[in-house]
Design an enzyme around this catalytic site. Structure first.
Site, PDB file in Angstrom:
ATOM      1  N   ARG A  38      46.512  36.631  32.223  1.00 51.85           N
ATOM      2  CA  ARG A  38      47.315  35.501  32.735  1.00 51.85           C
ATOM      3  C   ARG A  38      48.303  35.113  31.646  1.00 51.85           C
ATOM      4  O   ARG A  38      47.995  34.249  30.811  1.00 51.85           O
ATOM      5  CB  ARG A  38      46.423  34.309  33.063  1.00 51.85           C
ATOM      6  CG  ARG A  38      45.513  34.475  34.272  1.00 51.85           C
ATOM      7  CD  ARG A  38      44.757  33.178  34.531  1.00 51.85           C
ATOM      8  NE  ARG A  38      44.139  33.140  35.828  1.00 51.85           N
ATOM      9  CZ  ARG A  38      42.850  33.415  36.067  1.00 51.85           C
ATOM     10  NH1 ARG A  38      42.055  33.759  35.083  1.00 51.85           N
ATOM     11  NH2 ARG A  38      42.376  33.321  37.292  1.00 51.85           N
ATOM     12  N   ARG A  52      49.752  40.318  34.181  1.00 51.64           N
ATOM     13  CA  ARG A  52      50.464  39.642  35.261  1.00 51.64           C
ATOM     14  C   ARG A  52      51.682  38.935  34.679  1.00 51.64           C
ATOM     15  O   ARG A  52      51.562  38.235  33.671  1.00 51.64           O
ATOM     16  CB  ARG A  52      49.541  38.614  35.921  1.00 51.64           C
ATOM     17  CG  ARG A  52      50.264  37.815  36.994  1.00 51.64           C
ATOM     18  CD  ARG A  52      49.324  36.923  37.742  1.00 51.64           C
ATOM     19  NE  ARG A  52      48.949  35.747  36.965  1.00 51.64           N
ATOM     20  CZ  ARG A  52      48.038  34.864  37.365  1.00 51.64           C
ATOM     21  NH1 ARG A  52      47.407  35.043  38.514  1.00 51.64           N
ATOM     22  NH2 ARG A  52      47.757  33.814  36.627  1.00 51.64           N
ATOM     23  N   GLU A  78      47.586  37.506  47.243  1.00 51.57           N
ATOM     24  CA  GLU A  78      46.979  36.173  47.251  1.00 51.57           C
ATOM     25  C   GLU A  78      47.649  35.253  48.268  1.00 51.57           C
ATOM     26  O   GLU A  78      47.288  34.102  48.414  1.00 51.57           O
ATOM     27  CB  GLU A  78      46.979  35.561  45.845  1.00 51.57           C
ATOM     28  CG  GLU A  78      48.292  35.631  45.110  1.00 51.57           C
ATOM     29  CD  GLU A  78      48.201  35.142  43.667  1.00 51.57           C
ATOM     30  OE1 GLU A  78      47.165  34.622  43.243  1.00 51.57           O
ATOM     31  OE2 GLU A  78      49.213  35.287  42.949  1.00 51.57           O
ATOM     32  N   ARG A  99      43.368  24.002  45.754  1.00 51.08           N
ATOM     33  CA  ARG A  99      42.250  24.363  44.885  1.00 51.08           C
ATOM     34  C   ARG A  99      42.002  23.339  43.789  1.00 51.08           C
ATOM     35  O   ARG A  99      40.989  23.394  43.107  1.00 51.08           O
ATOM     36  CB  ARG A  99      42.479  25.754  44.282  1.00 51.08           C
ATOM     37  CG  ARG A  99      43.705  25.850  43.420  1.00 51.08           C
ATOM     38  CD  ARG A  99      44.069  27.294  43.173  1.00 51.08           C
ATOM     39  NE  ARG A  99      43.468  27.821  41.962  1.00 51.08           N
ATOM     40  CZ  ARG A  99      43.842  28.942  41.381  1.00 51.08           C
ATOM     41  NH1 ARG A  99      44.789  29.692  41.941  1.00 51.08           N
ATOM     42  NH2 ARG A  99      43.272  29.370  40.285  1.00 51.08           N
ATOM     43  N   CYS A 153      40.641  40.150  41.364  1.00 56.28           N
ATOM     44  CA  CYS A 153      40.643  39.468  40.059  1.00 56.28           C
ATOM     45  C   CYS A 153      40.467  37.969  40.214  1.00 56.28           C
ATOM     46  O   CYS A 153      40.556  37.235  39.237  1.00 56.28           O
ATOM     47  CB  CYS A 153      41.901  39.792  39.264  1.00 56.28           C
ATOM     48  SG  CYS A 153      43.398  39.185  40.039  1.00 56.28           S
TER      49      CYS A 153
HETATM   50  C1  PEP Z   1      43.867  34.068  42.058  1.00 56.66           C
HETATM   51  O1  PEP Z   1      44.652  33.317  42.635  1.00 56.66           O
HETATM   52  O2  PEP Z   1      42.805  34.477  42.576  1.00 56.66           O
HETATM   53  C2  PEP Z   1      44.128  34.497  40.680  1.00 56.66           C
HETATM   54  C3  PEP Z   1      43.375  35.391  40.090  1.00 56.66           C
HETATM   55  O3  PEP Z   1      45.155  33.911  40.017  1.00 56.66           O
HETATM   56  P1  PEP Z   1      45.124  32.423  39.383  1.00 56.66           P
HETATM   57  O4  PEP Z   1      43.718  31.916  39.451  1.00 56.66           O
HETATM   58  O5  PEP Z   1      45.626  32.550  38.000  1.00 56.66           O
HETATM   59  O6  PEP Z   1      46.067  31.690  40.292  1.00 56.66           O
HETATM   60 MG    MG Z   2      46.624  33.049  41.871  1.00 59.64          MG
END
Ligand code: PEP
Ligand code: MG
Length: 572
Positions: free
Chosen positions: A300, A336, A426, A460, A497
């Protein structure tokens, strides 16, 4: 059963367990915002005493910041020490002290005088260009600490303690945790945050047991002894010594089993599933190597730059990327590109316009298209970092929605000399049209955190929505299957991931759905490795089919577990 956030019965509180392990200790709370002292608040007439109190509070804040700086340095965080040292200097600024004294002479109470004197500085800084504007939050922090002292309120920020404690907070930001010593913080408990929030990710990365979305967490009195079970998602108030010992023994037995779980990831019958680590920068490499990661499945990169006011130079980026690539000379390293926006705002990449719903706004690849120079600089630095090294560099874009975006990204990568471009899946639209996207790139990596957020329309970052953010929901399993199938048809790898990959039972289900690699926070690797090694690919497929037939997340989990009998050996 999926975790049900909310109060439990009696002395148990139940939230969402997001990082396994047992932690017991006294509660120390990360204090919330300090209120503004009332406008016009006046002192009782003794200006000299009021000035002395203000000066003493400022000096105490400066000394405390210095001390925190030394602790940060002792933890190897030199940058943290610099920031805190600069803050201590600001607190001791003579001009500021004069401003406070003048306001007290005009009759204002010390707390109000401090608040207003800082206000003058704040306005000057805010209008003094990008770099200094970013220091405004440092100044606000000093102001709040001083006002809190003068008003007898808890000091904001991470508590200082010489003895182990359970950190309780409404939510944790990366900045709150920069100074945490994992030796002293035995568990995290937060009132907000879901299983995919950054508190959860951070806790797993640090290997600290954590329970999030725990209603009533902030009401736990300072110093109360609690027993936190990060696997069960429970917090026991005032546990007996016996309870603590039993919980610790069970946790130690599982840890012993896990120490035997080594080697490359594979099912019992030898079907290979590379197990990779999610990292936020070179600082996470030790944990990744320690837990036997076969490579990096998600770097990340925005975590490197979260607290920066300006874009890092090409050289600085190249150095950070090279360090990661060098750590895995024979492995895959999936980087990424910046996922700026929404829950990961970057000061130097503000969204181009007003955004009422940042998660649905300019973020990820959309932001990269708005700032093409930033994307190009990052790809250039990545290509330069990999040149001459044996590691296999793969670069993927976050938040890709359609085949045109995938093609745009692949072209940008290839133009920079990166041969293996991929995308994160995603956004549900990308999963639904995986066939089109697979034609454009070399691999997929499913981000179940955002995929769940978007498929279930559940932010989230909101703890109260945790049950909606559960990747066990059959709808999410369907989306994973819809992605993995076309990827396999096109001969493309399809990893996961998101945090789902680190759930041992769900990891088996994902493999059964056709996922080809799993990437997770490093401390989750041993348990996932052990769970896979105990089950055949056929068992994983049966578990996946059973889970998809279920109607709810809870039923899916129960149905899958019935097909994965040896999870019980791991205490799962
Ligand atoms: C996800 O969205 O599942 C991901 C791995 O990316 P992040 O948690 O960094 O948004
Ligand atoms: Mg993500």
């Amino acid at each position: 059963m999926p975790p049900v956030p909310g109060r439990g019965l009696g002395l148990f509180l139940r939230g969402a367990g997001v990082s396994p392990g047992i932690g017991a200790g006294p509660v120390r709370t990360l204090a919330g915002a300090v209120p503004e002292p009332p406008v016009g608040a006046r002192h009782g007439g003794d200006a000299a005493a009021e000035k002395a109190a203000a000066a003493a509070a400022l000096e105490a804040v400066a000394a405390d910041l210095e001390e925190r700086g030394e602790r940060a340095a002792a933890l190897g965080n030199k940058d943290g020490q610099e920031v805190l040292g600069a803050q201590a200097l600001m607190a001791r600024d003579p001009g500021l002290a004069d401003g406070v004294a003048a306001k007290i002479d005009s009759g204002l109470a010390a707390a109000r005088a401090v608040f207003e004197a800082f206000g003058t500085y704040r306005d000057m800084l805010a209008s003094a260009g990008e770099y200094l504007a970013a220091r405004v939050s440092d100044l606000d922090d000093i102001r709040d600490r001083t006002v809190a002292r003068l008003m007898g309120l808890p000091i904001p920020g991470v508590p200082v303690s010489d003895t182990p404690f359970v950190l309780v907070a409404r939510d944790l930001a990366p900045a709150d945790t920069a100074l945490l010593d994992p030796e002293l913080v035995v568990a995290f408990v937060t009132e907000e945050g879901g299983p995919t929030s950054h508190t959860a990710i951070l806790a797993r990365t640090m290997g600290v047991p954590a329970v999030v979305a725990l209603a009533g967490a902030m009401e736990l009195a300072e110093g109360t002894r609690v027993l936190v079970d990060g696997a069960a998602g429970t917090v026991r108030i005032d546990p007996s010594e016996d309870e603590v010992r039993t919980a610790r023994d069970a946790s130690a037995a599982r840890a012993a089993l896990l120490r035997e779980s080594t080697g490359p990831g594979a099912t019992k019958d030898g079907h290979r599933v590379p197990l990779l680590a999610n990292i936020g920068g070179p600082k996470d490499l030790d944990a990744a190597l320690h837990h036997g990661a076969e490579g990096v499945g998600l770097y990340r990169t925005e975590f490197l730059f979260l607290d920066r006011a300006t874009l890092p130079s090409d050289d600085e980026q190249e150095r950070a990327y090279r360090t990661v690539l060098e750590a895995f000379p024979e492995g895959r390293v999936v980087v990424r590109t910046l996922d700026a926006g929404a829950d990961k705002p970057l000061a130097f990449l503000p969204p181009p316009g007003e955004e009422p719903n940042p998660a649905l706004g300019e973020r990820g690849l959309r932001m990269a298209r708005a700032y093409p120079d930033v994307l190009q600089a990052q790809l250039r630095a990545l290509a330069a970092a990999a040149s001459g090294l044996p590691a296999r560099l793969e670069v993927m874009a976050p938040m890709v929605t359609d085949a045109d975006e995938a093609a745009f990204f692949a072209k940008a990568c290839r133009a920079a000399g990166i041969e293996r471009p991929g995308i994160m899946v995603e956004v549900p639209a990308a999963a639904l049209r995986a066939r089109d996207l697979a034609a454009e790139v070399e691999f997929f990596s499913i981000g179940t955190n955002d995929l769940t957020q978007y498929a279930c329309a559940a932010d989230r970052q909101i703890g109260g929505l945790a049950p909606f953010q559960d990747p066990w929901r059959p709808a999410i399993l369907d989306l994973v299957a819809m992605t993995a199938g076309p990827a396999a048809d096109a001969g493309r790898g399809c990893g996961v991931c998101g945090e789902a990959a680190g759930d041992p039972a769900l990891a088996c289900v994902l493999v059964g759905l056709g996922v080809t690699s799993l990437s997770m926070s490093a401390p989750s690797l041993p348990l996932v490795r052990a769970a896979l090694a105990r089950h055949t690919l056929d068992e994983c497929k049966r578990a996946a089919a059973a889970a998809r037939k279920a109607r709810t997340a809870g039923e899916a989990k129960d149905a899958a577990r019935a097909e994965l009998p040896l999870l019980a050996e791991l205490g799962l």
